[in-house]
Design a protein around this motif. Structure first.
Motif, PDB file in Angstrom:
ATOM      1  N   PHE A 226       0.833  -1.203   0.000  1.00 16.29           N
ATOM      2  CA  PHE A 226       0.000   0.000   0.000  1.00 16.29           C
ATOM      3  C   PHE A 226       0.861   1.244   0.000  1.00 16.29           C
ATOM      4  N   ALA A 227       0.242   2.342  -0.376  1.00 18.87           N
ATOM      5  CA  ALA A 227       0.872   3.658  -0.342  1.00 18.87           C
ATOM      6  C   ALA A 227      -0.039   4.613   0.396  1.00 18.87           C
ATOM      7  N   ILE A 228       0.583   5.582   1.077  1.00 17.30           N
ATOM      8  CA  ILE A 228      -0.162   6.622   1.778  1.00 17.30           C
ATOM      9  C   ILE A 228       0.396   7.974   1.358  1.00 17.30           C
ATOM     10  N   GLY A 229      -0.509   8.852   0.977  1.00 20.76           N
ATOM     11  CA  GLY A 229      -0.144  10.200   0.577  1.00 20.76           C
ATOM     12  C   GLY A 229      -1.408  11.018   0.422  1.00 20.76           C
ATOM     13  N   GLN A 230      -1.267  12.267   0.055  1.00 22.97           N
ATOM     14  CA  GLN A 230      -2.441  13.108  -0.128  1.00 22.97           C
ATOM     15  C   GLN A 230      -3.192  12.696  -1.395  1.00 22.97           C
ATOM     16  N   PRO A 231      -4.484  12.981  -1.476  1.00 17.93           N
ATOM     17  CA  PRO A 231      -5.334  12.424  -2.540  1.00 17.93           C
ATOM     18  C   PRO A 231      -4.855  12.660  -3.964  1.00 17.93           C
ATOM     19  N   ALA A 232      -4.193  13.767  -4.239  1.00 20.90           N
ATOM     20  CA  ALA A 232      -3.747  14.023  -5.609  1.00 20.90           C
ATOM     21  C   ALA A 232      -2.737  12.975  -6.058  1.00 20.90           C
ATOM     22  N   LEU A 233      -1.840  12.559  -5.159  1.00 24.03           N
ATOM     23  CA  LEU A 233      -0.880  11.508  -5.494  1.00 24.03           C
ATOM     24  C   LEU A 233      -1.578  10.160  -5.617  1.00 24.03           C
ATOM     25  N   ILE A 234      -2.491   9.886  -4.695  1.00 23.23           N
ATOM     26  CA  ILE A 234      -3.204   8.603  -4.718  1.00 23.23           C
ATOM     27  C   ILE A 234      -4.019   8.469  -5.993  1.00 23.23           C
TER      28      ILE A 234
END
Length: 358
Positions: A226-234
């Motif tokens: 999984f990855a976690i970041g702000q919505p624009a990156l996701i």
């Protein structure tokens, strides 16, 4: 090689995974697998998911799993929710989507010269110009070396194969020096003694953090990352995924991953056991004359001043003990040794005592 291959395939240099040999009574300490096993709750959840519903497609968005991950890391406290989480078929797939969707081509991608070798492979696969940044003489990442023009930055923390851990303040220095580039922190091993950069995602829109269930949650065979970041990156990762494979995680994988995150007690206990075994093995290897780098991972990186790494690796293999050896000049005398069970460590140490005495 075949005349039917495209020129693109002909020029690829694939990643070489750790060996998975079929040898009786093998002491396998070469691929950083967890020695103590996954959560019993995860196993039960996967067994329960093997039912008639397997005829149906899984949730392509893995919404429940993403929600559980968001709750586990308290993303609400940073203004986030499940939209800050992306899941994929192992962290390698997540990394591949990030290379494809987030790193620019006008400037070189930066990553350490001694690091996860898949980065070189992905840069070639997606035709991304890149530069390797030398580690220090002590085989550490120096944040100051990443203060130059780039099309993105990626590094593991702890680094692999060295095991060295970069403090969170040093990660933040890299982020602050590169506000216009995506900085990807690959945290496959962070649960064995480090502070996760997930704590910073609310403040840095250019930060993406990837993790895996293969290491600290002992689910390497399940393939969930999984990855976690702000919505624009996701959203960039989602766009890549839905142009490649809308269903990367099956029903059984989602059920097992959810249960693994919900069983915090097992997770905490198993991480503590690995750390305890790592500290114990480090001391015992040092008594045998090995130089051991400080490790924040579920492996150690060690060398003996009187023996070549390739020779030690071969001699251990003859005794049915498998460790990882790398041929790169700066680290060719090191062994990367996965933390195992006490019984596996006794076999390793006994074999090394015999080799060194000989």
């Amino acid at each position: 090689m075949s005349r039917f291959w495209s020129p693109f395939v002909h020029d690829l240099v694939p990643y070489v995974p750790g060996e998975q040999p079929q040898i009786a009574n093998l002491v396998k300490l070469n691929t950083n697998e967890h020695p103590f096993g996954p959560s019993p709750r995860a196993i039960a959840a996967m067994k329960a998911a093997v039912d008639d519903d397997l005829r149906l497609y899984p949730d392509p968005a893995s919404l429940r799993l993403r929600t559980v991950i968001a709750e586990h890391f308290d993303l609400a406290g940073q203004g986030g929710d499940a939209s800050w989480v992306f899941v994929g078929n192992g962290s390698d797939e997540v990394l591949a989507h990030a290379f494809h969707g987030l790193f620019r081509h006008e400037q070189p991608l930066l990553f350490p010269d001694i690091s996860y070798s898949f980065y070189q492979v992905y840069a070639g696969l997606y035709d991304i110009r890149h530069e390797t940044v030398p580690l220090t003489a002590a085989l550490e990442i120096d944040p100051a070396d990443y203060s130059r023009p780039n099309g993105g930055i990626i590094f593991p923390n702890p680094n692999a194969p060295t095991g060295r851990l970069l403090p969170l303040q040093a990660v933040e220095r890299i982020l602050q020096a590169n506000p216009d580039s995506v900085v990807l922190v690959d945290e496959a091993y962070i649960d064995f003694g480090g502070d996760s950069a997930i704590a910073l995602v609310g403040r840095y829109p250019n930060l993406l953090v990837t993790q895996t269930l293969s290491k600290s949650r002992a689910l390497a065979g399940l393939r969930v990352g999984f990855a976690i970041g702000q919505p624009a990156l996701i959203e960039a990762l989602v766009r890549i995924k839905d142009s490649f494979n809308s269903y990367p995680l099956g029903r059984v994988a989602q059920a097992g991953a959810i249960a693994a995150f919900e069983d915090r007690a097992h997770f905490d206990a198993m991480c503590e056991m690995v750390i305890m075994q790592r500290d114990s093995l480090t001391l015992k290897l040092e008594r045998l004359g090995f130089e051991v780098l400080p490790s924040g991972a579920n492996f150690i990186f060690a060398r003996h001043p009187s023996h070549a790494g390739a020779d030690l690796t071969a001699a251990l293999r003859e005794r049915a003990v498998l460790v990882r050896h790398f041929k790169s000049p700066r680290i060719r005398d090191y062994l990367r040794i996965t933390i195992g069970t006490p019984e596996q460590h006794r076999s390793l140490l006994g074999a090394l005592e015999e080799i060194l005495a000989g």
